[in-house]
Design a protein around this motif. Structure first.
Motif, PDB file in Angstrom:
ATOM      1  N   ALA A 629       0.827  -1.209   0.000  1.00 34.27           N
ATOM      2  CA  ALA A 629       0.000   0.000   0.000  1.00 34.27           C
ATOM      3  C   ALA A 629       0.858   1.255   0.000  1.00 34.27           C
ATOM      4  CB  ALA A 629      -0.925  -0.018   1.214  1.00 34.27           C
ATOM      5  N   LEU A 630       1.918   1.246   0.789  1.00 36.73           N
ATOM      6  CA  LEU A 630       2.789   2.414   0.876  1.00 36.73           C
ATOM      7  C   LEU A 630       3.502   2.655  -0.452  1.00 36.73           C
ATOM      8  CD1 LEU A 630       3.895   4.571   2.835  1.00 36.73           C
ATOM      9  CD2 LEU A 630       5.749   2.994   3.401  1.00 36.73           C
ATOM     10  N   ASN A 631       4.004   1.588  -1.063  1.00 33.44           N
ATOM     11  CA  ASN A 631       4.683   1.719  -2.353  1.00 33.44           C
ATOM     12  C   ASN A 631       3.719   2.206  -3.419  1.00 33.44           C
ATOM     13  OD1 ASN A 631       6.677   1.615  -4.278  1.00 33.44           O
ATOM     14  ND2 ASN A 631       6.653  -0.627  -4.490  1.00 33.44           N
ATOM     15  N   ALA A 632       2.483   1.679  -3.406  1.00 35.31           N
ATOM     16  CA  ALA A 632       1.475   2.118  -4.372  1.00 35.31           C
ATOM     17  C   ALA A 632       1.171   3.597  -4.200  1.00 35.31           C
ATOM     18  CB  ALA A 632       0.206   1.293  -4.198  1.00 35.31           C
ATOM     19  N   ALA A 633       1.128   4.078  -2.963  1.00 35.46           N
ATOM     20  CA  ALA A 633       0.861   5.491  -2.720  1.00 35.46           C
ATOM     21  C   ALA A 633       1.964   6.358  -3.313  1.00 35.46           C
ATOM     22  CB  ALA A 633       0.737   5.734  -1.219  1.00 35.46           C
ATOM     23  N   PHE A 634       3.227   5.930  -3.188  1.00 31.75           N
ATOM     24  CA  PHE A 634       4.327   6.692  -3.778  1.00 31.75           C
ATOM     25  C   PHE A 634       4.237   6.702  -5.302  1.00 31.75           C
ATOM     26  CE2 PHE A 634       6.443   6.339   0.379  1.00 31.75           C
ATOM     27  CZ  PHE A 634       6.988   7.611   0.479  1.00 31.75           C
ATOM     28  N   LEU A 635       3.895   5.554  -5.888  1.00 30.74           N
ATOM     29  CA  LEU A 635       3.766   5.489  -7.347  1.00 30.74           C
ATOM     30  C   LEU A 635       2.663   6.411  -7.836  1.00 30.74           C
ATOM     31  CD1 LEU A 635       4.129   1.612  -7.836  1.00 30.74           C
ATOM     32  CD2 LEU A 635       5.821   3.366  -8.435  1.00 30.74           C
ATOM     33  N   ALA A 636       1.522   6.418  -7.136  1.00 33.87           N
ATOM     34  CA  ALA A 636       0.401   7.271  -7.539  1.00 33.87           C
ATOM     35  C   ALA A 636       0.754   8.745  -7.361  1.00 33.87           C
ATOM     36  CB  ALA A 636      -0.833   6.913  -6.710  1.00 33.87           C
ATOM     37  N   ALA A 637       1.418   9.074  -6.257  1.00 37.47           N
ATOM     38  CA  ALA A 637       1.785  10.464  -6.022  1.00 37.47           C
ATOM     39  C   ALA A 637       2.754  10.954  -7.084  1.00 37.47           C
ATOM     40  CB  ALA A 637       2.406  10.602  -4.630  1.00 37.47           C
ATOM     41  N   ASP A 638       3.688  10.108  -7.499  1.00 36.82           N
ATOM     42  CA  ASP A 638       4.663  10.498  -8.514  1.00 36.82           C
ATOM     43  C   ASP A 638       3.995  10.708  -9.867  1.00 36.82           C
ATOM     44  OD1 ASP A 638       7.473  10.977  -9.090  1.00 36.82           O
ATOM     45  OD2 ASP A 638       7.345   9.197 -10.362  1.00 36.82           O
ATOM     46  N   ALA A 639       2.902   9.947 -10.106  1.00 36.44           N
ATOM     47  CA  ALA A 639       2.163  10.092 -11.372  1.00 36.44           C
ATOM     48  C   ALA A 639       1.103  11.185 -11.296  1.00 36.44           C
ATOM     49  CB  ALA A 639       1.506   8.760 -11.739  1.00 36.44           C
ATOM     50  N   GLY A 640       0.920  11.777 -10.123  1.00 34.43           N
ATOM     51  CA  GLY A 640      -0.086  12.814  -9.965  1.00 34.43           C
ATOM     52  C   GLY A 640      -1.497  12.267 -10.025  1.00 34.43           C
ATOM     53  N   GLU A 641      -1.699  11.035  -9.590  1.00 35.95           N
ATOM     54  CA  GLU A 641      -3.004  10.377  -9.677  1.00 35.95           C
ATOM     55  C   GLU A 641      -3.421   9.862  -8.295  1.00 35.95           C
ATOM     56  OE1 GLU A 641      -2.255   8.538 -14.171  1.00 35.95           O
ATOM     57  OE2 GLU A 641      -2.054   7.266 -12.392  1.00 35.95           O
ATOM     58  N   ALA A 642      -4.701   9.497  -8.199  1.00 37.69           N
ATOM     59  CA  ALA A 642      -5.174   8.786  -7.016  1.00 37.69           C
ATOM     60  C   ALA A 642      -4.680   7.345  -7.078  1.00 37.69           C
ATOM     61  CB  ALA A 642      -6.698   8.824  -6.957  1.00 37.69           C
ATOM     62  N   VAL A 643      -4.602   6.703  -5.900  1.00 40.32           N
ATOM     63  CA  VAL A 643      -4.139   5.315  -5.850  1.00 40.32           C
ATOM     64  C   VAL A 643      -5.191   4.422  -6.524  1.00 40.32           C
ATOM     65  CG1 VAL A 643      -3.442   3.403  -4.382  1.00 40.32           C
ATOM     66  CG2 VAL A 643      -2.886   5.754  -3.712  1.00 40.32           C
ATOM     67  N   MET A 645      -5.850   0.456  -8.841  1.00 36.74           N
ATOM     68  CA  MET A 645      -5.449  -0.949  -8.861  1.00 36.74           C
ATOM     69  C   MET A 645      -4.130  -1.132  -9.616  1.00 36.74           C
ATOM     70  SD  MET A 645      -7.680  -2.673  -7.099  1.00 36.74           S
ATOM     71  CE  MET A 645      -7.529  -4.392  -7.603  1.00 36.74           C
ATOM     72  N   LYS A 646      -3.887  -0.309 -10.645  1.00 35.63           N
ATOM     73  CA  LYS A 646      -2.654  -0.468 -11.424  1.00 35.63           C
ATOM     74  C   LYS A 646      -1.426  -0.144 -10.573  1.00 35.63           C
ATOM     75  CE  LYS A 646      -2.851   4.232 -13.398  1.00 35.63           C
ATOM     76  NZ  LYS A 646      -2.870   5.038 -14.660  1.00 35.63           N
ATOM     77  N   HIS A 647      -1.597   0.846  -9.663  1.00 30.80           N
ATOM     78  CA  HIS A 647      -0.468   1.183  -8.797  1.00 30.80           C
ATOM     79  C   HIS A 647      -0.217   0.070  -7.782  1.00 30.80           C
ATOM     80  CE1 HIS A 647      -2.140   5.316  -9.863  1.00 30.80           C
ATOM     81  NE2 HIS A 647      -0.962   5.257 -10.480  1.00 30.80           N
ATOM     82  N   VAL A 648      -1.314  -0.499  -7.282  1.00 28.46           N
ATOM     83  CA  VAL A 648      -1.174  -1.599  -6.332  1.00 28.46           C
ATOM     84  C   VAL A 648      -0.530  -2.799  -7.017  1.00 28.46           C
ATOM     85  CG1 VAL A 648      -2.386  -3.165  -4.779  1.00 28.46           C
ATOM     86  CG2 VAL A 648      -3.152  -0.795  -4.996  1.00 28.46           C
ATOM     87  N   LEU A 649      -0.877  -3.033  -8.288  1.00 25.76           N
ATOM     88  CA  LEU A 649      -0.310  -4.159  -9.029  1.00 25.76           C
ATOM     89  C   LEU A 649       1.204  -4.023  -9.140  1.00 25.76           C
ATOM     90  CD1 LEU A 649      -0.520  -6.707 -10.759  1.00 25.76           C
ATOM     91  CD2 LEU A 649      -1.035  -5.242 -12.732  1.00 25.76           C
ATOM     92  N   ARG A 650       1.662  -2.829  -9.534  1.00 25.53           N
ATOM     93  CA  ARG A 650       3.111  -2.620  -9.655  1.00 25.53           C
ATOM     94  C   ARG A 650       3.807  -2.771  -8.301  1.00 25.53           C
ATOM     95  NH1 ARG A 650       3.968   2.999 -12.403  1.00 25.53           N
ATOM     96  NH2 ARG A 650       6.118   2.511 -11.783  1.00 25.53           N
ATOM     97  N   ALA A 651       3.179  -2.258  -7.268  1.00 27.98           N
ATOM     98  CA  ALA A 651       3.763  -2.375  -5.928  1.00 27.98           C
ATOM     99  C   ALA A 651       3.793  -3.828  -5.476  1.00 27.98           C
ATOM    100  CB  ALA A 651       2.969  -1.525  -4.943  1.00 27.98           C
ATOM    101  N   ALA A 652       2.741  -4.597  -5.829  1.00 28.92           N
ATOM    102  CA  ALA A 652       2.691  -6.016  -5.451  1.00 28.92           C
ATOM    103  C   ALA A 652       3.787  -6.796  -6.165  1.00 28.92           C
ATOM    104  CB  ALA A 652       1.328  -6.599  -5.786  1.00 28.92           C
ATOM    105  N   GLN A 653       4.044  -6.458  -7.416  1.00 30.19           N
ATOM    106  CA  GLN A 653       5.104  -7.144  -8.156  1.00 30.19           C
ATOM    107  C   GLN A 653       6.462  -6.916  -7.479  1.00 30.19           C
ATOM    108  OE1 GLN A 653       4.406  -5.254 -11.940  1.00 30.19           O
ATOM    109  NE2 GLN A 653       3.066  -6.901 -12.693  1.00 30.19           N
ATOM    110  N   THR A 654       6.698  -5.672  -7.025  1.00 32.74           N
ATOM    111  CA  THR A 654       7.951  -5.354  -6.334  1.00 32.74           C
ATOM    112  C   THR A 654       8.067  -6.136  -5.028  1.00 32.74           C
ATOM    113  OG1 THR A 654       7.948  -3.119  -7.267  1.00 32.74           O
ATOM    114  CG2 THR A 654       9.318  -3.496  -5.300  1.00 32.74           C
TER     115      THR A 654
END
Length: 672
Positions: A629-643, A645-654
């Motif tokens: 969840a924390l990693n997904a939040a960083f990915l979404a913030a960097d993309a300027g978007e809300a969190v 499922m796609k952000h959670v997917l990338r974070a889950a892969q990591t």
């Protein structure tokens, strides 16, 4: 009787006596000069001696010169030699006379050669290194190619003493400091101070003064007790940290001599503060022992544990915390002092009996209670908050925080019951643990369980479960609800390969934590609590002793001690029987994982189209869910978007890559 006038009259009489004594010595030098120059003159030295006797009779108490002669056992020759050196500083005629006697204007100073030639009642051993003048550094020798030709100078401390000025030798400044402030003692500490003072008073009569050693974990009370002891004995008290005692023999012996001379010149006692002493520093321990055993006078040693001394009589006293009743009295007095109206506290009525709760939870010294009230008063002055109970509770937590920086880490608890996703049975046990901590004083003290048996009164718990299942979070929730500090103990820094060091480190942890009743979290305790090993050598035997010691301290610890393990089966069953609570943190099932996902993102985090049921298919524990969840939040913030499922997917892969675990289609199918 006006004490100021007495002091003034003594100063005046002392100056008159010193002047008369200097006049006698000056006359002796003048006579010697006249004889050397074959110019004898008619003089009447009897009037000088009579003036000296009259000045002595006018002294209300002995003069400083008389005291020095008596205390250092000076002969008449040594006395005159000391006056000769003092005259150099106080009377210009002495330098002229010395130059005339030496026959050299460049040698306008006294020497042993001059003293042996001019002064009466001479004896050669007066200039020996072990004679009083040189042993006690009453005079100082200058550089010269011959001992008898060296210039002589009176020590500055002795010069000022002769004139009636009392102060600590400047060579001791920065090493030894005065302790003047004396707070009121609780009755039990006052009784102890009076007992120690009585021991000293009796021993002083028979000239067998023992060292007093005050032992406890708390520093301020020992200093206050020591100051009270000295106050009862009419002594000034000075303090020296043990860490400043020099290791070099020459420096150490010089310090011993200077301080011993101070004890002769003034009624004083020395407190050697060994509270922060590193017991592994053998060189420092030897230097401290050498100083203590070779320093005469009134000595007080304060330490956490007793220091072994072999050559001097030592009387040991254990300083205990104030009793519950005494702490309550100190609280009431300190609360009253917080009010502008000193006769009636505006805060005491607001407490509504909460002082009892503070005393039951925090086992504080009188100084710490006063500090907590002072901190609370400062907060009340700066804010509009009027909840004195909460402010005082938090002030107690801050003041009682143990110093465990190198052995433990303080965790700021943030979780609450709703953040903890557990089966109802496990939650119920956690509620019971909290109830035991809150009500331990009622059950143990008011209901008599402590009086029935002192064994097993500590509250201990084992949190077992796989990594990430919420064991640390469970401890945080308890700390948050109980409003207590939580410390995670770093077992890697506690457990030592050296025999006895592990117990010493554990003792430091528990001793420091007891004052505030903090929650101790021994993470991954199976490293210490494994199956009891077969004793094959000394190390095996001491490993079992270490575990037994930890269990013993846990059973007597007044707070809550929590052990965590990833593998409950690795814990010896004999140890489990001595732990009051065991909480199994299960790996979360799909329903529980969905609930964790619903709670994992803070309310301020923008989210869009997150499906908790789909996310729950990720077969990971709560700790991994938080990482994702924390990693997904960083990915979404960097993309300027809300969190999403796609952000959670990338974070889950990591996260799965880190776990070296494949991310299956069954877990992420249909996400995006």
């Amino acid at each position: 009787m006006n004490l100021t006038n007495i002091g003034k009259s003594w100063d005046e009489a002392n100056y008159r006596y010193l002047s008369a004594a200097l006049a006698v010595v000056r006359n002796i030098l003048e006579d010697h000069t006249d004889r050397e120059q074959n110019q004898p003159q008619e003089k009447n030295p009897e009037h000088l001696q009579q003036a000296l006797e009259e000045a002595s009779a006018a002294m209300p108490t002995p003069s400083a010169l008389e005291r020095v002669c008596k205390m250092f056992n000076l002969s008449s020759f040594e006395r005159d030699l000391l006056l000769l050196c003092a005259g150099m500083e106080l009377n210009g005629d002495f330098a002229k006379l010395c130059a005339i006697i030496h026959g050299d204007l460049q040698r306008a100073y006294p020497t042993f050669s001059l003293a042996l030639a001019a002064l009466p009642n001479v004896h050669w051993d007066a200039i020996a290194p072990n004679a009083p003048l040189r042993h006690w550094r009453l005079i100082q020798l200058g550089e010269a190619h011959a001992l008898t030709l060296s210039s002589l100078r009176i020590d500055e401390r002795i010069l000022h003493y002769l004139t009636g000025i009392q102060y600590l030798d400047e060579r001791l400044a920065g090493i030894i400091e005065p302790l003047q402030e004396v707070n009121d003692l609780v009755p039990s500490h006052q009784d102890l101070a009076e007992r120690v003072a009585a021991v000293w008073a009796q021993a002083y009569k028979v000239n067998s003064l023992p060292i007093v050693q005050l032992c406890s974990k708390e520093t301020a009370s020992k200093r206050t007790i020591a100051a009270t002891i000295c106050q009862l004995q009419g002594l000034s008290l000075w303090v020296m940290p043990a860490q400043v005692i020099p290791l070099a023999p020459s420096d150490l012996n010089n310090l011993i001599r200077l301080w011993t001379r101070e004890t002769i010149l003034s009624k004083c006692a020395l407190l050697i503060d060994c509270n922060e002493l590193d017991t592994n520093d053998t060189a420092r321990l030897n230097a401290i022992a050498h100083f203590i055993e070779r320093t005469n006078g009134f000595l007080i040693v304060t330490s956490r544990e007793r220091i072994s001394l072999s050559e001097r009589l030592v009387v040991n006293f254990d300083v205990h915390q104030p009793t519950t009743k005494e702490q309550g009295t100190v609280w009431q007095d300190a609360l009253a002092a917080m009010s502008d109206d000193k006769t009636q506290s505006v805060y005491a009525p607001q407490m509504n009996g909460q002082v009892k709760s503070l005393v039951e939870q925090f086992n504080l010294s009188a100084a710490t209670i006063r500090a907590a009230c002072a901190e609370a008063a400062g907060q009340l002055a700066q804010t509009s908050q009027n909840d004195i109970t909460s402010i005082l509770w938090d002030a107690c937590r801050v003041q009682a925080r143990p110093r465990l920086d190198e052995l433990a880490q303080r965790i700021e608890p943030s979780g609450d019951w709703e953040d903890l996703v557990l089966p109802e049975a496990q939650k119920q046990i956690l509620w019971e643990i909290a109830a035991h901590v809150r009500q331990r004083s009622t059950v143990y003290n008011n209901w008599g369980f402590a009086a029935k048996s002192e064994r097993g009164l500590g509250i201990s718990a084992l949190f077992a479960g796989a990594s990430g299942t919420g064991k640390t979070l469970g401890a945080e929730v308890l700390a948050h609800r109980l409003r207590l500090d939580l410390y995670r103990i770093d077992l890697s820094s506690v457990v030592s390969k050296y025999i006895g060091e592990t117990e010493k480190n554990l003792r430091r942890v528990f001793d420091a934590a007891e004052q505030g009743g903090v929650i101790l979290l021994f993470d991954e305790a199976d490293a210490l609590f494994g199956k009891r090993s077969e004793v094959k050598d000394a190390r095996d035997r001491y490993a079992n002793i270490e575990v037994s010691y930890l269990l013993q301290r846990m059973e007597s610890y007044p707070g809550l001690a929590v052990l965590t393990t990833n593998l409950k089966s690795a814990i010896d069953t004999a140890f489990l029987r001595r732990i009051r609570f065991v909480v199994q943190f299960p790996f979360p099932d799909t329903t529980q994982r969905a609930e964790i996902w619903r709670r994992i993102f803070p309310a301020k985090t923008p989210t869009a189209d997150l499906n908790a049921l789909q996310l729950a298919r990720l077969n990971v524990a709560g700790g991994n869910i938080r990482n994702i969840a924390l990693n997904a939040a960083f990915l979404a913030a960097d993309a300027g978007e809300a969190v999403q499922m796609k952000h959670v997917l990338r974070a889950a892969q990591t996260e799965y890559t880190k776990l070296e675990k494949p991310l299956t289609e069954a877990e992420i199918g249909g996400w995006v």
